[in-house]
Design a protein around this motif. Structure first.
Motif, PDB file in Angstrom:
ATOM      1  N   SER A   1       0.986  -0.676  -0.142  1.00 22.18           N
ATOM      2  CA  SER A   1       0.058   0.034   0.123  1.00 22.18           C
ATOM      3  C   SER A   1       0.483   0.941   0.389  1.00 22.18           C
ATOM      4  CB  SER A   1      -1.288   0.039   1.361  1.00 22.18           C
ATOM      5  OG  SER A   1      -0.191   0.385   2.251  1.00 22.18           O
ATOM      6  N   MET A   2       1.694   1.264   0.502  1.00 20.01           N
ATOM      7  CA  MET A   2       3.154   2.037   0.655  1.00 20.01           C
ATOM      8  C   MET A   2       1.947   3.193   1.895  1.00 20.01           C
ATOM      9  SD  MET A   2       5.876   0.687  -0.301  1.00 20.01           S
ATOM     10  CE  MET A   2       6.623   2.050  -0.759  1.00 20.01           C
ATOM     11  N   ASP A   3       1.394   3.310   1.640  1.00 20.29           N
ATOM     12  CA  ASP A   3       0.421   4.903   2.567  1.00 20.29           C
ATOM     13  C   ASP A   3       1.304   4.892   4.698  1.00 20.29           C
ATOM     14  OD1 ASP A   3      -0.701   2.467   4.345  1.00 20.29           O
ATOM     15  OD2 ASP A   3      -2.179   2.948   3.170  1.00 20.29           O
ATOM     16  N   GLY A   4       2.277   4.053   4.534  1.00 18.36           N
ATOM     17  CA  GLY A   4       2.449   3.655   5.710  1.00 18.36           C
ATOM     18  C   GLY A   4       1.307   3.573   6.776  1.00 18.36           C
ATOM     19  N   GLY A   5       0.062   2.891   6.510  1.00 17.44           N
ATOM     20  CA  GLY A   5      -0.283   2.134   7.153  1.00 17.44           C
ATOM     21  C   GLY A   5      -0.122   0.646   7.587  1.00 17.44           C
ATOM     22  N   GLU A   6      -1.187  -0.319   7.782  1.00 10.12           N
ATOM     23  CA  GLU A   6      -0.853  -1.167   8.593  1.00 10.12           C
ATOM     24  C   GLU A   6      -0.206  -2.421   7.762  1.00 10.12           C
ATOM     25  OE1 GLU A   6      -0.395  -3.823  10.897  1.00 10.12           O
ATOM     26  OE2 GLU A   6      -1.350  -2.992  11.957  1.00 10.12           O
ATOM     27  N   VAL A   7       1.177  -3.332   7.619  1.00 12.29           N
ATOM     28  CA  VAL A   7       1.854  -4.116   6.811  1.00 12.29           C
ATOM     29  C   VAL A   7       1.595  -4.726   7.321  1.00 12.29           C
ATOM     30  CG1 VAL A   7       3.436  -2.378   7.003  1.00 12.29           C
ATOM     31  CG2 VAL A   7       3.812  -4.095   8.361  1.00 12.29           C
ATOM     32  N   CYS A   8       0.804  -5.487   8.483  1.00 12.69           N
ATOM     33  CA  CYS A   8       0.460  -7.281   8.709  1.00 12.69           C
ATOM     34  C   CYS A   8      -1.399  -6.890   8.097  1.00 12.69           C
ATOM     35  CB  CYS A   8       0.406  -7.220  10.031  1.00 12.69           C
ATOM     36  SG  CYS A   8       1.989  -6.873  10.703  1.00 12.69           S
ATOM     37  N   LYS A   9      -1.394  -7.780   7.417  1.00  7.36           N
ATOM     38  CA  LYS A   9      -2.376  -8.226   6.844  1.00  7.36           C
ATOM     39  C   LYS A   9      -2.903  -9.370   7.189  1.00  7.36           C
ATOM     40  CE  LYS A   9      -2.441  -4.182   3.836  1.00  7.36           C
ATOM     41  NZ  LYS A   9      -1.547  -4.461   2.790  1.00  7.36           N
ATOM     42  N   SER A  10      -5.053  -9.229   6.873  1.00 11.66           N
ATOM     43  CA  SER A  10      -5.630 -10.935   7.415  1.00 11.66           C
ATOM     44  C   SER A  10      -5.418 -11.652   6.566  1.00 11.66           C
ATOM     45  CB  SER A  10      -6.732 -10.476   7.695  1.00 11.66           C
ATOM     46  OG  SER A  10      -7.480 -11.847   8.251  1.00 11.66           O
ATOM     47  N   CYS A  11      -4.893 -13.099   6.517  1.00  8.17           N
ATOM     48  CA  CYS A  11      -4.950 -14.378   5.875  1.00  8.17           C
ATOM     49  C   CYS A  11      -6.020 -14.916   5.408  1.00  8.17           C
ATOM     50  CB  CYS A  11      -4.049 -15.777   6.443  1.00  8.17           C
ATOM     51  SG  CYS A  11      -3.305 -16.411   5.448  1.00  8.17           S
ATOM     52  N   PRO A  12      -6.526 -14.644   3.513  1.00  5.98           N
ATOM     53  CA  PRO A  12      -7.142 -14.680   2.666  1.00  5.98           C
ATOM     54  C   PRO A  12      -7.670 -15.753   3.482  1.00  5.98           C
ATOM     55  CG  PRO A  12      -5.236 -14.636   1.554  1.00  5.98           C
ATOM     56  CD  PRO A  12      -4.583 -14.184   2.748  1.00  5.98           C
TER      57      PRO A  12
END
Length: 1303
Positions: free
Chosen positions: A354-365
């Protein structure tokens, strides 16, 4: 003999039992009772058997007195405190007082010894320590006679009661005056001073740069973090008033106050006030410091988001700027130290696209799982499992289902188990197998043996279920089943015998078999088999029953049998026709067998119907068996048989018996006394068979009548009966005769008896012989003179009694043993019948008169004498034992030479002659060499030297053992080593053996490493005295072995160490609240519990921070962030807390993204009436016609104003503050270039309404005069996103101007 009495019947003149008792004596040889012994005179001792020249009363020994009747030498001792070197004292008053300076024990023949050092002995003193020098005084001299001989204790020392040498005040204490009594009188060395040696009188100042505590033996350099600017700085003053200021460093031993220019804390570090470490403290990981002089850790700056600030090592360097960027797979919130502290948790993966500085740990699909931390690529869900969104592990398909495809996204995609099969476990790729035989499976079965009735069940009664059954199969006709769980047709039971099964009921037989028929099993009708002749059956028969004995049946298919007639018998089962009764028998009706005629009878008739046909056996004959057709034979010899006899040898029966005694009975005898035995014979036995059973009358007896069962009587006195004799005085020479000369015939003699030894006779017809006279012996009736060495009492025969051992007889004709002479003393008579002594007594023994052996043992042999007693020696021919000389002793028997006496052993003294053991042990404080004659010798021994000790009985001076020391002479024991020191063997001065660091040395310590500080403790100081000197291991650290001088290291990550921990992973804590509440109270730490984490070196658990959870014991960092839809306030042990204390589900009006420390309110323009919302998009837009003012709403605020219509999602009016009533003619006039000229209208305000999906909307509210003459009407115009052409119109069709506006 003197010293003994001889009562009537005495066998020896000196028998031990006849000795005069102790305390008496006798000089006479004609006494016969012990009461005749005289009382021992005063001044003498009379032991047992005293008297005469051989053993006269002994003089009373020195150190004792002897009143009349004294029994042994030491019976009356001179009292303690008195003595006497004279013998023959009569009373206690003759003992003299012990001289001053000396002591006298009881029974002393000389003063027992000099008064001990540290004591004084006035006249009459009993022991060497009876009068100790008073506390506060001492005396090193022996033989003190008065209290004034004790002198005051010197300064620097103390003297308890009885002190021989002053005890120096221990190191760390001092005393500047005289007369100290106990160690408690020694004063603690004051703070700022030190008392390094024992016996300190004046303390020594420490000097600038050093300090000391109370009771110190040495001064220490000023501690790090402090300074010591005075000569006598105490620990208290240093710690309270001389602390290093914050931001400065104070090294060890600083002697002046620090200055800011020379001691400033460097960049990347901070220095708190009074820091006790020698180095500046680095800014903690997660912070950095870019300037000098920081004094607190909170002055270090937090590391910025997306970066980390970290240094490794036990002593990390200071951080003056951020270390670097956060690594892939990890998140770095502000204040991150270790770059790998916050990995993407299981159930998430790393994605920074995302490169927006937000959360980098995403929920597993969904269809994938993320099973480890810091994952970058999700894994596809494997076979037999499903993976919902956010899965950290594949979930196995549940029991009763299976999964044969990868990437399943939910439980609904697992396939149900089909009919006839079962799926027994979680996570199966295919069914487990077929349904077990005995069960049937419909669908979704989880067991091969289902019993729930939903997925299947056990096979019911009346049916069977083979392997893989989906429905039960009924048992066929002719069989049935009353149990469940049958697996195959073979398990269906055949219809049981006696029943039939026609197939209409598969769970039980239909009924019983008919009478006259039987069913053997698997019957399909009630008439399966017919009963044959000789048999019958009842209802339900399983087989034909044969007619029982006593009955018969000649027909088929019958249910009963016929009765057997009289005179006939039916002996077999299943009889068809009966049989005729035989001879010797009789048969009543229903006979199963012919009945035998009883014993004693017989019958010769066929077909008998009763017992009356049986006849009695005739006299002289016997019928011993039943069922006889004739008598068996004549009665047996030795017996007689009356009529009806059932035995050939009857006994105890009414119809005969054994032949009586005195008679005999040949074969066929009919009466008991037909044939008696003749005169001169007899028969004592029953059952005589012929005349040979009549025996001749026995020798010594006569039989005078017929039929005798015993002889008539014995032969008369003076006669003898050879046998078969008919009279008591026979003279026929064949059966007996008169007794001849030289013999005697008492009553009942069978032959003449020769006279016995010691008897004789010279006439016939005698029934006894005459006794042999005294002094003669008689052999075969002849008299002879008694020989020398023997004696002959009346009736002496060939066995002439000899004189016994211990005696001899030189004359003949002696008539009694008392005339045998006793063997003389010093000689022995060892044989029977001696006419002279055998020889002299052997060496090592003594022989009194009457000795029978050359080596008497004194107890077993009857003669006097014995082994040479202990304390004596006996050469050849000894009459009385000779005593061993003074200076020797003997504890053994059998000594024969004076040289065999043993010299007094080392450590003992031998005071007099004839001793059986040394007189006693050497006195304490002295040692005795061989041959010592005094307990405190000056020759053959002497006083104990310095550095040694001599307890009682010492043979050589003993070196002081380890743990003790001694610097005095004449000491019975060494002094214990002083606390804080250790003493090797033979120590005279312990000051050179100080206790090393890591150990402690209580009083009496033997070696430097004897008492190590235990695990969990350390000790950096020397000369410590007790276990209390060992310091508990610092919080957050452990001390893993004994004898440490510093801690071993930090507590392992995942564990916390409270205090005194001895392992980096302590385990002895059951419950922990804080450092002041431990269970148990002695706990040293434990594994970090869920809800907390423990980095390396933790002194206590750290609560899981807000927004995170710690779900396992032993964590070194939080497990991960709080789950979406939930918030974690701190201390949470689960990602989804619901306890309301450590967190909860997200409430209405809020949303909680991953890692929320608290709920986030839904923004203005939205609301939420649901729990557990996880993102802002879960907040619902405010519906059309309503407005939502403010954040965190659970419902819209209310409806729009009248005439104001807001589109869906518009929540709040953002107003440009314009003056009401402005007339806008051109847009440029108000800073909005590009506007076209507008009609003159009154602009009330211009508003913007926020929308989440349409961007910024613009509204213009104006007031104008309308054509319908209604003024001040509100008109609302719709709008489009900004920077587009807007077309305004009246929404209520009241005013319809159309304007074009470029916005």
């Amino acid at each position: 003999m003197p010293g003994y009495v001889c009562p009537v019947g005495s066998s020896s003149p000196h028998a031990p039992s006849n000795a005069c008792p102790p305390g008496t004596f006798s000089n006479h040889s004609d006494l016969f009772d012990k009461s005749q012994c005289e009382t021992c005179p005063e001044r003498f001792v009379c032991t047992r058997g005293s008297g005469g020249k051989q053993k006269p009363p002994a003089p009373c020994p020195a150190g004792h007195y002897c009143p009349p009747g004294t029994k042994h030498p030491t019976q009356y001792k001179c009292a303690a405190g008195t003595w006497s070197n004279m013998t023959g004292l009569a009373t206690e008053n003759e003992c003299v007082l012990c001289p001053s300076g000396w002591f006298c024990m009881a029974g002393a023949h000389a003063p027992s010894g000099s008064c001990s050092a540290g004591h004084f002995c006035p006249e009459g003193t009993q022991t060497s320590t009876q009068f100790p020098c008073p506390a506060g005084t001492y005396s090193t001299r022996l033989g003190n006679s008065q209290r004034d001989d004790c002198v005051p204790c010197p300064g620097g020392a103390y003297c308890p009661e009885g002190t021989a040498k002053p005890t120096l005040c221990p190191p760390g204490k001092y005393y500047s005056e005289q007369g100290a009594k106990t160690v408690g009188d020694c004063l603690l060395c004051p703070g700022g001073y030190h008392c390094p040696n024992v016996g300190t009188i004046i303390p020594h100042a420490c000097g600038a740069g050093k300090f000391s505590d109370h009771g110190s033996t040495s001064c220490s350099p000023c501690l790090v973090g402090h300074y010591c600017a005075e000569r006598n700085t105490s620990r208290e003053a240093m710690l309270l008033t001389m602390m290093c200021p914050a931001g400065l460093l104070c090294p060890k031993g600083l002697a002046a106050a620090p200055n800011a220019s020379g001691h400033a804390c460097p960049r990347g570090y901070y220095c708190p006030q009074g820091d006790v470490t020698s180095q500046a403290k680095p800014c903690p990981n997660g912070t950095y410091g870019g300037q000098r002089g920081l004094g607190r850790a909170d002055q270090c700056l937090l590391c910025p988001m997306g970066m980390y600030c970290y240094r490794e090592g036990r002593e990390p360097q200071g951080i003056s700027q951020p270390t670097g960027d956060c690594p892939a797979g990890y998140a770095c919130p502000p204040g991150t130290g270790f770059p790998y502290s916050f990995p993407c948790l299981p159930g998430t993966y790393w994605d920074n696209s995302s490169m927006d500085g937000g959360e980098v740990c995403k929920s597993c699909p969904a269809g994938f799982y993320c099973d480890s931390m810091a994952m970058i690529q999700p894994k596809i869900c494997p076979l037999a499992s499903y993976c919902a969104g956010g899965s950290s592990q594949p979930e196995p398909c549940p029991e009763g289902t299976y999964g044969n495809k990868k990437g399943l996204t939910g439980l609904q995609e697992c396939s149900p188990c089909r009919s006839g099969f079962y799926c027994a476990a979680h996570g199966q790729k295919a069914p487990s197998g077929r349904c077990e035989a005995g069960f049937y499976c419909w669908s979704r079965a989880v067991s091969p043996l289902p019993t729930d009735g939903v997925t299947g069940n056990i096979c019911p009664p009346g049916a069977y279920c083979p392997l893989g059954s989906s429905v039960p199969i009924l048992c066929p006709p002719g069989t049935y089943s009353n149990t469940s769980g049958l697996k195959n047709l073979d398990q269906c039971l055949d219809c049981p015998p006696g029943f039939y099964c026609d197939g209409t009921n598969t769970q039980a037989p239909n009924g019983r078999c008919k009478p006259g028929y039987f069913c053997t099993g698997a019957a399909k009708t009630a008439t399966q088999m017919m009963a044959k002749e000789g048999h019958y059956t009842l209802e339900g028969a399983i087989q034909p029953e044969p007619c029982p004995p006593g009955s018969f049946q000649p027909s088929l298919a019958q249910s009963a049998c016929r009765e057997c007639p009289a005179g006939m018998f039916c002996s077999q089962t299943g009889t068809v026709e009966p049989l005729t009764c035989p001879k010797g028998h009789y048969c009543p009706a229903q006979s199963t067998l012919p009945l035998l005629c009883p014993v004693g009878t017989y019958s010769d008739i066929l077909g008998g119907t009763g017992i009356a046909i049986c006849k009695l056996c005739p006299a002289g004959m016997y019928c011993s068996k039943s069922g006889l057709m004739a008598p068996e034979g004549p009665c047996q010899p030795g017996y007689y048989c009356l009529q009806g006899s059932s035995s050939a040898s009857p006994a105890g029966l009414p119809f005969g018996g054994p032949c009586p005694a005195g008679h005999y009975c040949p074969a066929g005898t009919k009466q008991s006394r037909e044939k008696p035995c003749p005169v001169g014979t007899w028969n004592e036995q029953k059952g005589g068979q012929d005349s040979s059973w009549c025996l001749p009358c026995p020798p010594g007896f006569f039989c005078s009548s017929p039929g005798r069962v015993s002889p008539t009587g014995p032969c008369a006195p003076g006669f003898y009966c050879r046998g078969g004799t008919r009279t008591a005085k026979p003279v026929d020479r064949a059966t007996g005769e008169l007794c001849p000369e030289g013999h005697f015939c008492p009553v009942g003699s069978a032959v003449p008896s020769p006279c016995r030894d010691g008897e004789y006779t010279a006439i016939t017809g005698r029934d006894e012989c005459f006794p042999c006279p005294a002094g003669l012996y008689c052999k075969h009736g002849v008299r002879y003179h008694c020989p020398a060495g023997f004696y002959c009492p009346p009736k002496t025969g060939v066995s002439i009694p000899p004189c016994p051992p211990g005696t001899y007889n030189p004359s003949s004709g002696t008539d009694r043993v008392e005339r045998c002479l006793l063997c003389p003393a010093g000689m022995f008579c060892g044989e029977w019948g001696l006419s002279s002594p055998t020889g002299p007594c052997l060496p090592g023994f003594f022989c009194s008169t009457g000795s029978s052996v050359p080596n008497p043992d004194g107890s077993i042999n009857t003669s006097d004498g014995g082994p040479c007693p202990p304390g004596h020696f006996c050469p050849t021919g000894t009459r009385i034992p000779l005593p061993c000389p003074a200076g020797t002793f003997s504890d053994r028997l059998y000594l024969s030479l004076e040289t065999s006496c043993i010299a007094c052993p080392p450590g003992h003294y031998c005071l007099s002659a004839g001793l059986t053991a040394p007189s006693g042990p050497c006195s304490a404080g002295y040692y005795c060499l061989p041959g010592a004659t005094s307990p405190s010798p000056t020759e053959h021994g002497g006083p104990c030297p310095m550095g040694h000790f001599c307890p009682e009985g010492t043979s050589h001076p003993l070196p002081c053992p380890v743990g003790t020391y001694n610097n005095l002479t004449r000491q019975p024991a060494c002094f214990p080593c002083a606390a804080g020191y250790y003493c090797p063997e033979n120590t005279t001065d312990y000051s050179g053996f100080a206790c090393p660091p890591g150990f402690y040395c209580p009083e009496g310590t033997r070696f430097a490493t004897e008492f190590p500080c235990p695990r969990g403790y350390y000790n950096p100081d020397p000369m410590t005295q007790s276990l209390d000197s060992c310091l508990p291991c610092l919080p957050g650290h452990y001390c893993g072995k004994e004898n440490l001088t510093t801690v071993s290291g930090k507590c392992d990550a995942g564990w916390f160490c409270i205090s005194a921990a001895w392992t980096p992973q302590p385990f002895d804590l059951d419950n922990y609240t804080n450092g002041n509440c431990l269970c148990p109270a002695t706990a040293t730490g434990a594994k970090c519990s869920p809800g907390s984490y423990c980095p390396e070196g933790s002194p206590e658990p750290i609560l899981c921070p807000p927004g995170f959870y710690c779900n396992a014991p032993g964590l070194s960092a939080p497990s991960g962030e709080c789950a979406s839809g939930f918030y974690c306030t701190g201390g949470s042990s689960a990602p989804k807390p619901t306890d309301g204390v450590t967190g909860n589900i997200c409430p209405q009006g809020t949303y909680c993204s991953v890692g929320s420390p608290s709920p986030t309110s839904c923004p203005t323009g939205t609301f939420s009436n649901l729990l557990g919302r996880s993102m802002v998009s879960d907040c619902q837009l405010c519906p059309s016609g309503f407005y939502c003012e403010g954040s965190g709403l659970k419902a819209p605020t209310g409806e729009c104003w009248e005439g104001l219509l807001l589109p869906t999602g518009h929540t709040k009016v953002y107003t440009i503050q314009l003056p009401l009533g402005d007339i806008w003619t051109q847009a440029e006039a108000k800073g909005h270039p590009g506007m076209s000229t507008l009609p003159i209208r009154k602009i009330l305000f211009i508003s913007w309404f926020g929308s989440s999906n349409r961007g910024l909307l613009c509204w213009v509210l104006v007031q104008e005069s309308c054509s319908d003459s209604k003024s001040n009407r509100w008109c609302v115009w719709t709008s489009l996103p900004s920077w587009t052409l807007l077309s305004f119109r009246n929404s209520h069709s009241i005013c319809l101007p159309t304007w074009n506006l470029v916005w």
